[in-house]
Motif scaffolding. Structure first.
Motif: not given
Length: 356
Positions: A70-73, A77-79, A102-106
């Motif tokens: 699971l990745t985040v952009l 945004r660790a939390k 999945g991929e989370l984009r913020l």
């Protein structure tokens, strides 16, 4: 209650995709130590809702991949990343599916470090986006539980502006104060030169360490705020917010606080409010007061004279209309027509709201 699980809307490559949005707030009207229904002490707060800045999230679910993939952009945004992983596990269980990556984009425009709930907004938007990818809408208490697990304490942004006394470290509502706050006009500003507050560096006390007199004082403020909401008494609300802000100065010690309250008195405001974990503050006005525009202009000039930067003038009326009409903001689909860049160095700038 949640909706029946359905596949998320196909995104790029035909993968199930969900979106979510969460607002911010403008600090607190009341924060302290209170007793719950069983008499136990709890840290609690009542936030001041503000329409405008918020966090948008988009989650692309990748069935068949391991949940740790699971990745985040942006990557910092660790939390939100923790919240997404926790929500994947929750939703997979509800949908009887194996957890996956999945991929989370913020994207968002909430100033960081001012006490406006930027991290909670990211977390809640992430939770809603993941749930949306599973075709689920999680109840508010579940969202709150996931948010607390992700960041140890959270603001009540999942409740969409209803005035509640919220136990931020436990993710539960201690009291619903009423359907809506009395309408307010708020002249926002920042203290301490607008520098972010390192909440981890602030003196930390547990509710058990609060003195009995201190708890009784907070319970009196709670009762006053309950009465202010029930009767629409803006002046009483301002009295509560000012008393809470003054108590908060025992920890925050903003050098401009006395100047802020003096400006508020001279401008005919009903009081002031602050973020108890940040630098944002507000001068509170009754929108029905005569000469409101003149009062607001005097307030802005007074803040400028004391080198207190005014940031935005806004009203809670927009938020209250949403609450009192029963028309909830969308929890799943993000706001359309907003194209914000993402990346680890993406600045969050305060969106200046229209002045009165």
């Amino acid at each position: 209650m949640t909706s029946t699980a359905r596949p998320g809307v196909p995104g790029a490559g035909g993968l199930p995709t969900g979106t979510g949005y969460a607002p911010c707030h403008h600090g607190e009207l009341l924060q302290g130590v209170f007793r719950d229904g069983e008499g136990h002490r709890c840290a609690g707060l009542v936030t001041l809702p503000m329409a405008g800045p918020g966090s948008d999230a988009r989650f692309v679910r990748r069935p068949g991949t391991p949940p740790e993939a699971l990745t985040v952009l942006p990557a910092d945004r660790a939390k939100a990343a923790r919240a997404a992983a926790l929500t994947v596990a929750e939703c997979a269980r509800r949908a009887a599916l194996p957890p996956c990556g999945g991929e989370l984009r913020l994207t968002g425009d909430i100033p960081v470090g001012l006490g406006m709930g930027s991290s909670t907004s990211d977390v809640i938007a992430a939770v809603r986006a993941v749930a949306d990818s599973y075709g689920l809408r999680l109840p508010a208490d579940t969202v709150a539980r996931l948010a607390v697990r992700a960041e140890l304490a959270c603001d009540p942004l999942m409740l969409d502006g209803r005035p509640v006394l919220f136990a931020q470290r436990e993710g539960r509502v201690l009291e619903v104060l009423g359907p809506a706050l009395p309408p307010l006009v708020v002249v926002g500003c920042t203290l301490g030169g607008g520098e972010p507050v390192d909440t981890l560096a602030l003196p930390a006390r547990t509710p058990a360490e609060a003195g009995a007199d201190e708890v009784r004082a907070y319970e009196r403020l709670r009762a006053m705020l309950r009465r202010a909401v029930a009767t629409g008494d803006v002046r009483l609300l301002g009295e509560v917010a000012t008393a809470s802000a003054r108590r908060g100065q025992q920890v925050l010690r903003h050098p401009e606080f006395e100047a802020l309250t003096a400006v508020a008195r001279r401008a005919g405001a009903v009081g002031v409010q602050i973020a108890h974990s940040g630098a944002v503050a507000g001068v509170l006005f009754d929108p029905a007061a005569p000469g409101l525009r003149h009062r607001v202009r005097d307030c802005v000039r007074g803040l400028d004279a004391h080198a207190i930067p005014a940031t935005r003038t806004f009203t809670t009326l927009t938020t209250l209309t949403t609450v009192t009409t029963g028309k909830e903001p969308a929890h799943g689909p993000a706001r359309r027509g907003v194209d914000r860049p993402t990346g680890p160095d993406t600045p969050r700038q305060p969106a200046r709201l229209p002045a009165l």
